[in-house]
Design a protein around this motif. Sequence first.
Motif, mmCIF file in Angstrom:
data_model
loop_
_atom_site.group_PDB
_atom_site.id
_atom_site.type_symbol
_atom_site.label_atom_id
_atom_site.label_comp_id
_atom_site.label_asym_id
_atom_site.label_seq_id
_atom_site.Cartn_x
_atom_site.Cartn_y
_atom_site.Cartn_z
ATOM 1 N N TYR A 1 0.838 -1.208 0.000
ATOM 2 C CA TYR A 1 0.000 0.000 0.000
ATOM 3 C C TYR A 1 0.872 1.257 0.000
ATOM 4 O O TYR A 1 0.679 2.153 -0.827
ATOM 5 N N LYS B 1 0.878 3.732 -3.209
ATOM 6 C CA LYS B 1 0.213 5.022 -2.984
ATOM 7 C C LYS B 1 1.187 6.192 -2.928
ATOM 8 O O LYS B 1 0.837 7.300 -3.320
ATOM 9 N N GLU C 1 3.332 4.336 -8.394
ATOM 10 C CA GLU C 1 2.025 3.773 -8.729
ATOM 11 C C GLU C 1 2.076 2.798 -9.899
ATOM 12 O O GLU C 1 1.196 1.979 -10.054
ATOM 13 N N GLU D 1 -8.551 0.921 5.925
ATOM 14 C CA GLU D 1 -8.218 1.606 4.675
ATOM 15 C C GLU D 1 -7.277 0.755 3.815
ATOM 16 O O GLU D 1 -7.482 0.603 2.610
ATOM 17 N N THR E 1 -9.174 -2.405 2.522
ATOM 18 C CA THR E 1 -10.118 -2.055 1.459
ATOM 19 C C THR E 1 -9.378 -1.757 0.166
ATOM 20 O O THR E 1 -9.761 -2.229 -0.911
ATOM 21 N N TRP E 2 -8.289 -0.992 0.251
ATOM 22 C CA TRP E 2 -7.481 -0.689 -0.931
ATOM 23 C C TRP E 2 -6.957 -1.980 -1.563
ATOM 24 O O TRP E 2 -7.041 -2.158 -2.776
ATOM 25 N N TYR E 3 -6.439 -2.870 -0.741
ATOM 26 C CA TYR E 3 -5.880 -4.124 -1.230
ATOM 27 C C TYR E 3 -6.960 -4.966 -1.923
ATOM 28 O O TYR E 3 -6.730 -5.513 -3.011
ATOM 29 N N ARG F 1 -9.667 -3.992 -3.357
ATOM 30 C CA ARG F 1 -10.055 -3.377 -4.633
ATOM 31 C C ARG F 1 -8.970 -3.546 -5.691
ATOM 32 O O ARG F 1 -9.258 -3.767 -6.853
ATOM 33 N N ARG F 2 -7.728 -3.410 -5.279
ATOM 34 C CA ARG F 2 -6.607 -3.461 -6.228
ATOM 35 C C ARG F 2 -6.278 -4.892 -6.661
ATOM 36 O O ARG F 2 -5.860 -5.123 -7.784
#
Length: 115
Positions: free
Chosen positions: A23, A27, A31, A100, A103-105, A107-108
């Motif tokens: 992450y 981020k 990227e 956070e 959730t990011w992981y 989705r990615r």
Amino acid sequence: SEFEKFFSLEYLLGILCSKLLRYIFKKFIKETVDAQVDDMKKMLIPICEKSQKQEIEKLVKEIIKKQKKDPDYNYQNHEQIEIDKLVYEIFGLDQELIDEVETWYARRYPKLVRD
């Protein structure tokens, strides 16, 4: 050596492959997929309690052992969960920040997240 007192190969593998460091890298550092050595030099590698380091090393060794027997072994739903918990603890994340990252992981990398 002095370096190895703090950082073993297994510890570095566990930390660098954790959700949190992925992450941070994606981020804040790079990227795109074309990561270079100089990009990796920007990563934060924490010095933690000896017991935390030993637990990460043990879990990484288990993953390596199991993947040698079965290359398709799904460590994401087993040892990786424990490694990620330890990394969150080492970095002092609260539940909001953990959510956070998770959730990011999800989705990615939806194919890596299994219920």
